[in-house]
Design an enzyme around this catalytic site. Structure first.
Site, mmCIF file in Angstrom:
data_model
loop_
_atom_site.group_PDB
_atom_site.id
_atom_site.type_symbol
_atom_site.label_atom_id
_atom_site.label_comp_id
_atom_site.label_asym_id
_atom_site.label_seq_id
_atom_site.Cartn_x
_atom_site.Cartn_y
_atom_site.Cartn_z
ATOM 1 N N ASP A 288 0.855 -1.182 0.000
ATOM 2 C CA ASP A 288 0.000 0.000 0.000
ATOM 3 C C ASP A 288 0.890 1.230 0.000
ATOM 4 O OD1 ASP A 288 -2.328 1.745 0.252
ATOM 5 O OD2 ASP A 288 -3.358 -0.026 1.015
ATOM 6 N N HIS A 335 -12.747 -0.860 -8.817
ATOM 7 C CA HIS A 335 -14.026 -0.150 -8.895
ATOM 8 C C HIS A 335 -13.888 1.300 -8.430
ATOM 9 C CE1 HIS A 335 -15.977 -0.367 -4.622
ATOM 10 N NE2 HIS A 335 -14.688 -0.196 -4.524
#
Length: 435
Positions: A288, A335
């Protein structure tokens, strides 16, 4: 002979009766109660996901009752009601003024006394009994609070949830405070930036008057950021988003001994922890951004997993640094981006791929129209609109995934797209066919 529109009423009534019987027989056989709006009632039907027949009956019952209601009201009245449903207004009032904490849990309170209590709890801000009464009576049409005796307010199970369930309470705050204005500005954003795929040309940007993408804007407001994170926790706790479905929904056990899985954009590694616990032969690298790896934000890998799970830093728009992994796993990443940016992510990943390596995406995949139950389709379509409102992204159908991989690099081949039964999330598996 009755007109088909008339027989549809009977068909739906029979379907409702049949599925109600399945659910009540299931609950009775296990000596379980049903949901109730009584203050001490159950908030969710106690049917576990693995009980497929009862779960399907619940989904079919919800769809049939909704259709029968809409037919009974009629298309004209349905459109009228849909356009002026002000439920978010009464909900916002309850959340903003923390009304649930001002109503005694197991007794009622008069509107004047409640108004005084709300005022006291909100820096003595004057509200007026009439305003409190009309807002709460509107909320009562949604079974949030009740009026057991005229002029007195008491809790229902729904209002009690808003008192005790902190993630759900923040979900209400996020949707009624942070999202209402962006939703109202989304069509205007479509006019101002036609066909935009940029995350800073949205209803959010018009509503709040800035040109910063949503996920960069959030950290600038710690209160809103915390509310959003708790809201997402509440959303993730709804049916169809269970972490267990990630562990069970993909054949992790088929990967070879000591295979490396790179959890791209994996936050603090909670999904990797769950998979690693179930499949001890796998290794995980959780990536991340640097902001997730500071002393203030970084999580802790459980001691028993530290030899097989590593938390590292990586921006997935930059070339992938972990080469030749068996699986590059993305959960709820794509998404959040429009197609052009998803293509960039896959192109940045391509140099690290080796023949036979997999890209596994756990994300939304919109069902073909008419193939999902009402509750499932409603959830998917609403999430699709939410992504448009905040970042100009979208949920995708199976063919859309094939198009994105193909545009990124012809050496990607989509093997399959599937949605585990009862899950909102789908799996998309692509394989690298190059060397």
């Amino acid at each position: 002979m009755a007109h088909p529109s008339v027989t549809r009423f009977t068909d739906l009534a029979n379907k409702i009766s049949r599925n109600t019987a399945i659910i009540t027989e299931y609950l009775t056989s296990k000596s379980l109660p049903a949901t109730s709006f009584d203050v001490d009632g159950l908030a969710e039907l106690p049917i576990p996901p693995e009980d497929n027949v009862a779960i399907q009956a619940r989904l079919d019952l919800a769809a049939a009752t909704k259709e029968l209601h809409d037919l009974t009201v009629g298309p004209k009245q349905s459109l009228h009601d849909l356009s002026w449903d002000l439920s978010s207004l009464s909900l916002r009032f309850i959340w903003e003024f923390n009304v649930t904490a001002c109503v005694p849990l197991n007794e009622s309170i008069s509107f004047p006394d409640l108004t005084a209590r709300i005022s006291t709890e909100n820096d003595n801000r004057p509200l007026g009994v009439m305003n409190v009464r009309r807002l709460l009576r509107h909320a009562m049409t949604n079974r949030i609070f009740c009026e057991p005796t005229k002029g007195y307010v008491a809790h229902t199970r729904s209002s009690r949830l808003l008192l005790e369930d902190e993630p759900l309470k923040n979900w209400i705050g996020f949707t009624t405070k942070d999202l209402t204005l962006p939703v109202a500005h989304t069509v205007d954003a479509m006019k101002k930036w036609p066909c935009s795929e940029e995350p800073n040309e949205t209803g959010v940007n018009l509503a709040f008057g800035h040109n910063t993408p949503w996920f960069q804007f959030l950290p600038s407001d710690p209160v809103r950021s915390k509310r959003y994170n708790l809201a997402m926790q509440a959303h993730g706790e709804t049916a169809g988003y269970d972490m267990k479905d990630v562990v069970d929904g993909y054949p992790w056990g088929d990967l070879p001994e000591n295979a490396k899985v790179v959890d791209v954009g994996g936050n603090q590694g909670y999904i990797s922890f769950a998979i690693a616990e179930r499949f001890p032969k796998l290794r995980f690298v959780v990536q991340d951004q640097a902001s997730m790896r500071t002393p203030e934000t970084i999580g802790v890998v459980p001691e028993e997993l530290q030899a097989r799970v590593e938390l590292t830093m990586h921006d997935f728009f930059e070339p992938q640094t972990e080469l030749g992994a068996a699986v590059y796993f993305f959960r709820m990443i794509f998404h959040g981006f429009s197609d052009k940016h998803c293509v960039k992510i896959l192109r940045a990943l391509a140099p690290a791929m080796r023949k036979g390596g997999k890209v596994v995406i756990n994300d939304g995949a919109l069902p073909e129209p008419g193939t999902a139950t009402y509750l499932e389709e409603r959830a998917c379509r609403t999430l699709d609109l939410f992504m448009q409102v905040v970042v100009n992204a979208r949920e995708r159908e199976a063919d859309d995934w094939t198009d994105i991989f193909s545009e990124a690099d012809r050496r990607y081949r989509v093997n399959r797209v599937w949605r585990p039964k009862g899950n909102v999330m789908s799996f998309i598996e692509a394989e690298w066919t190059g060397e």
